[in-house]
Write an enzyme that holds these catalytic residues in place. Structure first.
Site, PDB file in Angstrom:
ATOM      1  N   SER A 240      75.130  74.929  58.140  1.00 37.92           N
ATOM      2  CA  SER A 240      74.822  73.715  57.376  1.00 37.92           C
ATOM      3  C   SER A 240      73.448  73.642  56.724  1.00 37.92           C
ATOM      4  O   SER A 240      73.200  72.719  55.942  1.00 37.92           O
ATOM      5  CB  SER A 240      75.012  72.479  58.249  1.00 37.92           C
ATOM      6  OG  SER A 240      76.367  72.165  58.301  1.00 37.92           O
TER       7      SER A 240
ATOM      8  N   SER B  28      76.663  70.869  55.945  1.00 36.68           N
ATOM      9  CA  SER B  28      76.569  69.426  55.969  1.00 36.68           C
ATOM     10  C   SER B  28      75.218  68.899  55.477  1.00 36.68           C
ATOM     11  O   SER B  28      75.116  67.709  55.195  1.00 36.68           O
ATOM     12  CB  SER B  28      76.828  68.909  57.390  1.00 36.68           C
ATOM     13  OG  SER B  28      75.836  69.419  58.269  1.00 36.68           O
TER      14      SER B  28
ATOM     15  N   LYS C 290      66.993  65.103  57.006  1.00 34.18           N
ATOM     16  CA  LYS C 290      68.436  64.871  57.179  1.00 34.18           C
ATOM     17  C   LYS C 290      68.657  63.704  58.134  1.00 34.18           C
ATOM     18  O   LYS C 290      67.983  63.591  59.156  1.00 34.18           O
ATOM     19  CB  LYS C 290      69.079  66.143  57.731  1.00 34.18           C
ATOM     20  CG  LYS C 290      70.599  66.114  57.805  1.00 34.18           C
ATOM     21  CD  LYS C 290      71.140  67.445  58.312  1.00 34.18           C
ATOM     22  CE  LYS C 290      72.656  67.475  58.366  1.00 34.18           C
ATOM     23  NZ  LYS C 290      73.163  68.758  58.886  1.00 34.18           N
TER      24      LYS C 290
END
Ligand code: GLN
Length: 493
Positions: free
Chosen positions: A183, A159, A84
């Site tokens: 997330s 997210s 990420k």
């Protein structure tokens, strides 16, 4: 078996490294296959913000040498992973999905990234995300939205939507995400993969760009439970660079994974089956609980009345911490500086106006407000009290059960643009945030599909530092069902 008969991207991490060991495939062939997958599909999915092709192939070559010499660094050696874009990578842009960090190239690796490098893993690139990890759909990325590989008209969750979509669309063997209020787990649920948020402090946050420091935690997203255990094994453990990382022994998460769950006490919180929740999700999750019962677990109702207020408390505490953490983006220390400022204050304002997106600005304003003199006690102070109650309530419930089970999300993946009202978006996190407020480990794994063919996630919440039990229950469920064998059938053009 000849090398060209194996599609290495269809293998679990465990099977993949077994194939390296036996010579049926190589890290280079596997990395190429994943890079080809990215070339073929990512224009439509939008899972990656950057792909580090050359570095990946170089790392794969080095890994092949080690496997050939019979000296791999461990069970992740040569495994292609995605990271990420909120985790710092030395020499590789780390944008956090934000214009304000568009050109930020960190001079160091996050501890989790360094540990993956040390384990010989191959890093394919950085994945898309809601700006600064604020959101539940990856629509708040400043660069482009990510699309759900099961249905490209829908969101992948957020997210960590890029990481979940990369794994679901076979564009990485596994990925790292971060979970402040769901997330990792919510995108895992929306994309039909396994996502694990470890206990707060289990994994170092050094080099993780802070959103809400008392909640943020790094964890794995993978196809299957055993792979999540392998990734967690490498990233977990005390880090002298993060004072909040726990100095607790890290067990071998693979050992005992296949122990039967007979006699285990599994709690079902009444409050996780709310009125008005999606009927298909409720039915699917109840069926999954029946599977656990058939495996010999003792299912008990538990009550967590305060968790109803968890969402409200989270949306005060997380913005409060964010408003403080994001003060550092001032046009001086990092990234963007907007031109034309008359003086330093004007330069700050122009930079932050140009660099942050609408959701981030909303959180900064909300957070600044709840921390301001006169309102602090009414909002932030109250939310902290609710947080304590949530934590105490979990602790009490865990005196009678080993693990809790419930739905991960109140709905399946929604359409792009469907939740423009911020409150509607926040409501999506209702089942996710209590575990963050209490610092508990929690995991989502696939437990079925809606009539429209969209994945449904089952959430497990464990005791502090007891990821091992979470993984064991998840593994037992996975073995008893075959949801994890399904892959998206969308045709990518
Ligand atoms: N969706 C939640 C939020 O927007 C959680 C985000 C996260 O876990 N990073 O704050």
């Amino acid at each position: 078996m000849k090398t060209d008969t194996v599609d290495p991207t269809r293998l679990t991490i465990e099977a993949l490294t077994a194939a390296y060991a036996s010579g049926t495939t190589t890290a280079t062939a596997t990395t190429r296959a994943y890079l080809d997958g990215i070339d073929a599909r990512d224009e439509q999915v939008g899972a990656y913000l950057s792909v580090t092709r050359d570095a990946a192939l170089a790392a794969a070559g080095a890994s092949d040498d080690r496997w050939r010499r019979g000296a791999p660094k461990g069970p992740l050696d040569g495994v292609p992973l995605a990271i990420k874009d909120v985790l710092c990578t030395r020499g590789v842009a780390t944008t956090c999905g934000s214009r304000i960090l568009e050109r930020f190239v960190p001079p160091y690796d996050a501890t989790v990234v360094a540990r993956l490098h040390d384990a010989g893993a191959v890093l394919l690139g950085k994945t898309n995300m809601d700006e600064f990890a604020m959101g539940s759909s990856t629509e708040h990325s400043a660069f482009r939205p990510t699309r759900n590989p099961w249905d490209l008209t829908r969101v992948p969750g957020g997210s960590s939507g890029g990481s979940a979509a990369a794994v679901a669309a076979t564009m990485a063997a596994g990925a790292l995400g971060t979970d402040t209020g769901g997330s990792i787990r919510q995108p895992a649920a929306f994309c039909g993969v396994v996502g694990l948020k470890p206990t707060y402090g289990r994994v170092s946050r050094y080099g993780l760009v802070a959103f809400a420091s008392s909640l943020d935690q790094v964890g794995p997203l993978t196809w299957q439970v055993r792979d999540a255990a392998l990734l967690l094994q490498v990233i977990a453990g005390r880090d002298p660079c993060d004072a909040t990382s726990l100095d607790a022994p890290v067990p071998d998460f693979g050992v005992g994974l296949d122990r039967p769950i007979r006699g285990m006490k599994i709690g079902v919180p009444d409050e996780y089956f709310t009125e008005g929740m999606d009927a298909e999700i409720e039915a699917t999750v109840r069926t999954a609980i029946d599977v656990l019962a058939r495996e010999g677990a003792e299912i008990r109702p538990v009550s967590l009345p305060t968790s109803t207020y968890g969402l409200a408390a989270y949306y005060i505490i997380a913005p409060a911490e964010a408003s403080s953490n994001l003060a550092r983006y001032d046009g001086v220390k990092y990234g963007l500086r907007a031109p034309g400022g008359r003086d330093i204050i004007d330069m700050y304002s122009r930079t932050r106006a140009a660099g942050f997106g609408a959701e981030v600005k909303r959180r900064i304003m909300l957070g600044t407000y709840v921390l301001s003199a006169g309102y602090y006690e009414a909002y932030y102070g109250k939310a902290q009290k609710v947080r304590t109650l949530v934590r105490n309530e979990f602790a009490r419930a865990f005196e009678t059960v080993d693990v809790m089970v419930g739905p991960m999300t109140p709905n399946v993946a929604f359409k792009h643009g469907e939740k423009e009202d911020p409150i509607a978006m926040y409501m999506n996190d209702v089942f996710a945030v209590p575990a963050n407020l209490a610092g508990l480990p929690a995991l989502s794994l696939p437990c079925g599909f809606s009539r429209d063919g969209l994945p449904i996630g089952l959430q497990l919440v464990g005791k502090v530092l007891d990821e091992a039990t979470l993984l064991r229950v998840a593994y037992a469920y996975e073995q008893a069902t075959d949801w994890h064998a399904r892959r998206p059938t969308v045709t990518f053009t």
